[in-house]
Design a protein around this motif. Structure first.
Motif, PDB file in Angstrom:
ATOM      1  N   TYR A 135      -7.640   0.474   6.360  1.00  0.00           N
ATOM      2  CA  TYR A 135      -7.700  -0.745   7.178  1.00  0.00           C
ATOM      3  C   TYR A 135      -9.054  -0.916   7.863  1.00  0.00           C
ATOM      4  O   TYR A 135      -9.196  -1.733   8.760  1.00  0.00           O
ATOM      5  CB  TYR A 135      -6.533  -0.762   8.185  1.00  0.00           C
ATOM      6  CG  TYR A 135      -5.215  -0.908   7.433  1.00  0.00           C
ATOM      7  CD1 TYR A 135      -4.687  -2.164   7.139  1.00  0.00           C
ATOM      8  CD2 TYR A 135      -4.553   0.210   6.943  1.00  0.00           C
ATOM      9  CE1 TYR A 135      -3.516  -2.298   6.408  1.00  0.00           C
ATOM     10  CE2 TYR A 135      -3.377   0.084   6.202  1.00  0.00           C
ATOM     11  CZ  TYR A 135      -2.864  -1.172   5.945  1.00  0.00           C
ATOM     12  OH  TYR A 135      -1.709  -1.303   5.204  1.00  0.00           O
ATOM     13  N   ALA A 157      -5.868   4.013  -2.247  1.00  0.00           N
ATOM     14  CA  ALA A 157      -4.509   3.455  -2.087  1.00  0.00           C
ATOM     15  C   ALA A 157      -4.559   2.187  -1.243  1.00  0.00           C
ATOM     16  O   ALA A 157      -4.321   2.224  -0.039  1.00  0.00           O
ATOM     17  CB  ALA A 157      -3.600   4.503  -1.436  1.00  0.00           C
ATOM     18  N   LEU A 158      -4.894   1.086  -1.900  1.00  0.00           N
ATOM     19  CA  LEU A 158      -4.980  -0.202  -1.181  1.00  0.00           C
ATOM     20  C   LEU A 158      -4.044  -1.238  -1.779  1.00  0.00           C
ATOM     21  O   LEU A 158      -3.926  -2.343  -1.266  1.00  0.00           O
ATOM     22  CB  LEU A 158      -6.406  -0.755  -1.245  1.00  0.00           C
ATOM     23  CG  LEU A 158      -7.525   0.099  -0.645  1.00  0.00           C
ATOM     24  CD1 LEU A 158      -8.878  -0.505  -0.967  1.00  0.00           C
ATOM     25  CD2 LEU A 158      -7.347   0.234   0.859  1.00  0.00           C
ATOM     26  N   GLY A 159      -3.397  -0.912  -2.904  1.00  0.00           N
ATOM     27  CA  GLY A 159      -2.582  -1.884  -3.638  1.00  0.00           C
ATOM     28  C   GLY A 159      -3.441  -2.626  -4.663  1.00  0.00           C
ATOM     29  O   GLY A 159      -4.673  -2.620  -4.595  1.00  0.00           O
ATOM     30  N   GLY A 184       1.032   2.529  -3.350  1.00  0.00           N
ATOM     31  CA  GLY A 184       1.718   3.098  -2.186  1.00  0.00           C
ATOM     32  C   GLY A 184       1.939   4.608  -2.261  1.00  0.00           C
ATOM     33  O   GLY A 184       2.725   5.149  -1.482  1.00  0.00           O
ATOM     34  N   ASP A 187       1.817   6.984   0.856  1.00  0.00           N
ATOM     35  CA  ASP A 187       2.996   6.922   1.729  1.00  0.00           C
ATOM     36  C   ASP A 187       4.050   7.930   1.251  1.00  0.00           C
ATOM     37  O   ASP A 187       4.680   8.610   2.049  1.00  0.00           O
ATOM     38  CB  ASP A 187       3.580   5.497   1.723  1.00  0.00           C
ATOM     39  CG  ASP A 187       2.567   4.463   2.179  1.00  0.00           C
ATOM     40  OD1 ASP A 187       2.455   4.238   3.379  1.00  0.00           O
ATOM     41  OD2 ASP A 187       1.853   3.913   1.329  1.00  0.00           O
ATOM     42  N   ARG A 220       7.112 -11.343  -4.749  1.00  0.00           N
ATOM     43  CA  ARG A 220       6.035 -10.730  -5.538  1.00  0.00           C
ATOM     44  C   ARG A 220       6.575 -10.318  -6.915  1.00  0.00           C
ATOM     45  O   ARG A 220       5.917 -10.497  -7.934  1.00  0.00           O
ATOM     46  CB  ARG A 220       5.539  -9.507  -4.757  1.00  0.00           C
ATOM     47  CG  ARG A 220       4.346  -8.831  -5.350  1.00  0.00           C
ATOM     48  CD  ARG A 220       3.813  -7.782  -4.383  1.00  0.00           C
ATOM     49  NE  ARG A 220       3.190  -6.701  -5.112  1.00  0.00           N
ATOM     50  CZ  ARG A 220       2.810  -5.550  -4.565  1.00  0.00           C
ATOM     51  NH1 ARG A 220       2.964  -5.336  -3.283  1.00  0.00           N
ATOM     52  NH2 ARG A 220       2.260  -4.618  -5.302  1.00  0.00           N
TER      53      ARG A 220
END
Ligand code: UDP
Length: 243
Positions: A135, A157-159, A184, A187, A220
């Protein structure tokens, strides 16, 4: 879209891990894209993703079960799923065995902190040379920072598609390293989120479990997966006509 399928790694998860071991030993730079319907569907409208998916230097692996099943529908032999989460798990373990250098970018601060602690305790020989949450506004700075650290493994890991685009933009600045976007997975690997129970994974219903746990994903899912499947059915129909 068929071109993407033809580029998928077709052998087993274990074979792919063997390839990675060799590439790490030979210091060959490698960018792995873990393909799911969303990735392939995006490639149809997003030029940058299309370029990435068609770049012969980029390795595509079949992450989603829909990718494996669709490949079979198009008469393309693909052995099995190779998920980003399983690959990341394998790479961390392998880093522990060989004392490799790891750089991590992505997920919330508490997640990345937990993951780094877990790597330190589970694989003490692995060296986490740099880790940052996903972030921070300037994500390019991450690559500037890790360049001189010469990591063997870089997980982002940002999508989709942010992680793939970011890696692709910076890849040429590195001589070696396994680079992979892992969605993800931090996580899950940090223990912050549970992966689907084994029975869901075995029955290839991991996608359903994620939808049940996070219903906000339904839009999505429709925007990508349903349209993707409709497109595959159309391709299959056209193929049958020419047979
Ligand atoms: N994320 C991030 N920065 C952002 C947006 C997302 O680090 O600006 C992280 C988020 O915390 C999560 C991951 O990216 O860990 C994306 O997870 P998601 O489940 O959406 O990805 P998928 O596996 O579906 O591609």
């Amino acid at each position: 879209m068929e071109e993407y399928f033809k580029r998928l790694y077709a052998a087993s998860f274990n074979d792919f891990c063997e390839c990675l071991n060799k590439r790490i030993a030979q210091k060959e730079r490698t960018f792995i894209v873990t393909a799911n319907p969303e990735t392939f569907w995006m490639g149809q409208s997003d030029k940058e993703i299309n370029t990435i998916l068609l770049d012969p230097k980029v390795t595509l692996v079949p992450d989603g079960i829909s990718i494996v099943k669709s490949a079979h529908m198009l008469d393309i032999a693909i052995k099995e799923r190779i998920t980003g989460c399983d690959l990341a798990d394998y790479l961390l373990k392998y880093a522990g065995k060989k004392g490799l250098k790891i750089a991590l970018l992505g997920a919330k601060e508490e997640v990345i902190t937990k993951l780094v602690e877990k790597i330190k305790s589970d694989y003490p020989a692995a060296q986490v040379v740099y880790a940052e949450n996903g972030y921070t506004p300037d994500k390019d700075a991450f690559f500037q920072k890790i360049k001189k650290l010469e990591p063997d493994i870089v997980l982002v890991a940002l999508g989709i598609p942010a992680q793939e685009k970011l890696i692709y933009q910076h890849l040429k600045e590195f001589k070696k390293g396994i680079f992979m976007g892992v969605g993800g997975s931090f996580d899950v690997l940090s223990g912050s989120k549970k992966r689907a129970p084994k029975v869901f994974i075995k029955l290839h219903l991991e996608w359903l479990y994620r939808l049940l746990c996070e219903p906000k994903r339904i839009k999505r899912f429709y925007d990508n997966n349903i349209k993707f499947m409709a497109h595959i059915l159309k391709l299959k129909k056209a193929k049958n006509k020419t047979k």
